[in-house]
Design an enzyme around this catalytic site. Structure first.
Site, PDB file in Angstrom:
ATOM      1  N   GLU A 174       4.123  -3.623  -2.744  1.00 50.81           N
ATOM      2  CA  GLU A 174       3.724  -2.247  -3.083  1.00 50.81           C
ATOM      3  C   GLU A 174       3.610  -1.338  -1.854  1.00 50.81           C
ATOM      4  OE1 GLU A 174       0.250  -2.281  -5.595  1.00 50.81           O
ATOM      5  OE2 GLU A 174       1.306  -3.290  -7.230  1.00 50.81           O
ATOM      6  N   GLU A 293       4.762  -8.172 -11.232  1.00 46.51           N
ATOM      7  CA  GLU A 293       3.387  -7.890 -11.678  1.00 46.51           C
ATOM      8  C   GLU A 293       3.480  -7.141 -12.996  1.00 46.51           C
ATOM      9  OE1 GLU A 293       0.389  -6.249  -9.108  1.00 46.51           O
ATOM     10  OE2 GLU A 293       1.249  -7.198  -7.317  1.00 46.51           O
TER      11      GLU A 293
END
Length: 504
Positions: A174, A293
């Site tokens: 991320e 995720e």
């Protein structure tokens, strides 16, 4: 409009083969995922290494093929060397990602031991927040080289003569998120990811690498981030990652169950972006997707804001899932299966205690959350070839989505086992949905092995330590074969259904 749905399934209309890694999961050094989750020395069911046997059995029941580790946000400030060598000599560190203290009792070697016990492989992440190519080449040398070098010999001295041979690696996590340690622009990340990928594959050319996509569908960087990152990394990586969580903060269940349509669009956009870069590069390689995720996450948000910083393994992100959460998880699994030609890996985030299908009490029992069941059914029965379903369904409009089909469904053909499995969700919250399934291309002679149903009168019903079986599936579904050879079923309101057929 008639409240009836139909589905035509043709064995020659194929989406693609299911990569078993589509049913992966995730363990991060966060909350009680590790300490109190997979690892709890002194627990009545702990083994000689401190790993909880009851948790291991629940994990093995899911048939999890791969587990992402050690993060997540945690990895962007993590020095992997802190987790190797004699445990009594390891350093305690501040983890800035989750504002806790990391005792480093579990590290790379112990996690690989746990993977072997859980019959799973590791998807290891490297730190591209505070570190870079130098750290990455060291960890892969430590993990994958037989011996005769500094890092491989150090592993041997730690008691691991045989290399771990970790074949799947994430290049950071991320990195466009302002919450991330070492946030980067797309160009900054693309450059360091490219150079890191090069040295890692120079050390071990057999590995596969995942580049960071945007941190979520609604990020302002999406999808320019993916285009820029892949322009830098296309020649060296194999996957681009996707992350997405959903919640029902407004308590609008009809809108909540429609959110997987957003996931469909997310997947479509990332595929289109990856293919654009391939075309621009005049490349032959398809960049596939790693949805590493995904889950429902919102129940624990208020509680998490009240946690005092700098403790060890506090109860963070401990969502207690209800029945409607399980329905959306089922829809999300179907979304990924519908693009099994390109979504080759995925990780339900996470596996134990932290937004997880498995919960534990410290010193006590482990139990299955509601979301355990659709994940279990897909992982166990969703192996083979995904077929293109031709679906007609009544629809509804929700707050954020229009033309939402009440029926969300997909079919998976396991030719080796001569089985066909249909996964279906009825999004209708008040009425059952009659469903006709036409399997004419399979010929005759098939029979229904099982019709599993997960349903509950209360959308908010959940499983707890005191009532671990409040929401659980049954095999009393009503699917039958009609006189004209079609499969007929009535899908209960707000239900997850698994219809398993044995083929002739």
């Amino acid at each position: 409009m008639s409240m009836k749905a139909s589905m035509i399934i043709d064995k020659d209309f194929k989406v693609g083969e299911v990569d078993p890694r589509l049913y992966g999961s995730f363990i991060e050094h966060l909350g009680r995922a590790v300490y109190g989750g997979i690892y709890e020395p002194g627990h009545p069911q702990a083994d000689e290494q401190g790993f909880r046997g009851d948790v291991l059995e629940l994990v093995k029941g899911l048939n999890v093929p791969i587990v992402r580790y050690p993060g997540g946000n945690f990895v962007s400030g993590y020095n992997w060397e802190d987790g190797i060598g004699p445990v009594d000599q390891r350093k305690r560190r501040l983890d800035l990602a989750w504002r806790t203290i990391e005792p480093n009792l579990i590290g790379l070697n112990e996690f690989m031991d746990w993977c072997r016990k859980a019959n799973t492989d590791a998807m290891m992440a490297v730190n591209l927040g505070t570190r870079g190519p130098d750290e990455a080449r060291d960890i892969i040398e430590y993990s994958n080289i037989t011996g005769g070098t500094y890092w491989s010999d150090l592993r041997i001295s730690h008691g691991y003569r045989t290399p771990h041979n970790i074949k799947t690696w994430c290049l950071g996590n991320e990195m466009d998120g302002p919450w991330q340690t070492g946030t980067k622009t797309a160009v900054e990340y693309g450059r360091i990811a490219c150079e890191t990928a090069k040295v890692m594959k120079w050390v071990d050319p057999s590995i596969e690498l995942v580049a960071c996509g945007s941190s979520g569908l609604l990020m302002p960087t999406f999808p320019d981030w993916e285009a820029t990152v892949l322009e830098h990394t296309y020649d060296h990586v194999d996957y681009i990652s996707l992350h997405q969580y959903y919640g029902n903060r407004d308590q609008d269940s009809a809108n909540f169950l429609a959110q997987s349509l957003g996931m469909d669009r997310f997947i479509h956009t990332v595929i289109a972006t990856a293919d654009y870069v391939q075309a621009k590069k005049r490349g032959k390689k398809k960049i596939n997707l790693s949805f590493d995720e995904w889950n429902v996450w919102y129940h624990s948000n208020d509680a998490d804001r009240k946690i005092e910083p700098w403790s060890i393994a506090p109860p963070q992100l401990e969502d207690i899932y209800n029945h409607e959460d399980a329905l959306l998880v089922g829809c999300m699994l179907i979304s990924m299966l519908k693009r099994a030609d390109r979504v080759k890996m995925a990780c339900l985030a996470q596996l134990v205690n932290v937004i997880a299908p498995i919960m534990t009490a410290n010193g006590g029992a482990a139990w299955k959350q509601t979301i355990y069941y659709p994940y279990l059914h897909a992982s166990v029965f969703g192996r083979g070839t995904v077929l293109v379903p031709l679906i007609k369904s009544p629809m509804y409009d929700a707050k954020d989505y229009t033309d939402v089909p009440y029926l969300e469904a997909v079919a998976v053909h396991n030719e080796d086992a001569s089985e066909l499995t249909i996964f279906a969700v009825n999004r209708n919250l008040t009425e059952a949905l009659p469903l006709e399934m036409d399997l004419r291309s399979f010929g005759g002679g098939f029979h229904i092995k099982e019709h599993i149903v997960l349903e509950h009168e209360d959308l908010k019903a959940s499983n707890t330590l005191e009532a671990p079986d409040r929401v659980k599936p049954h095999s009393a579904g009503n699917a039958t074969i009609s006189t004209n050879g079609q499969i007929e079923a009535v899908l209960g309101k707000a239900s997850w259904n698994v219809i398993r057929l044995k083929l002739a």
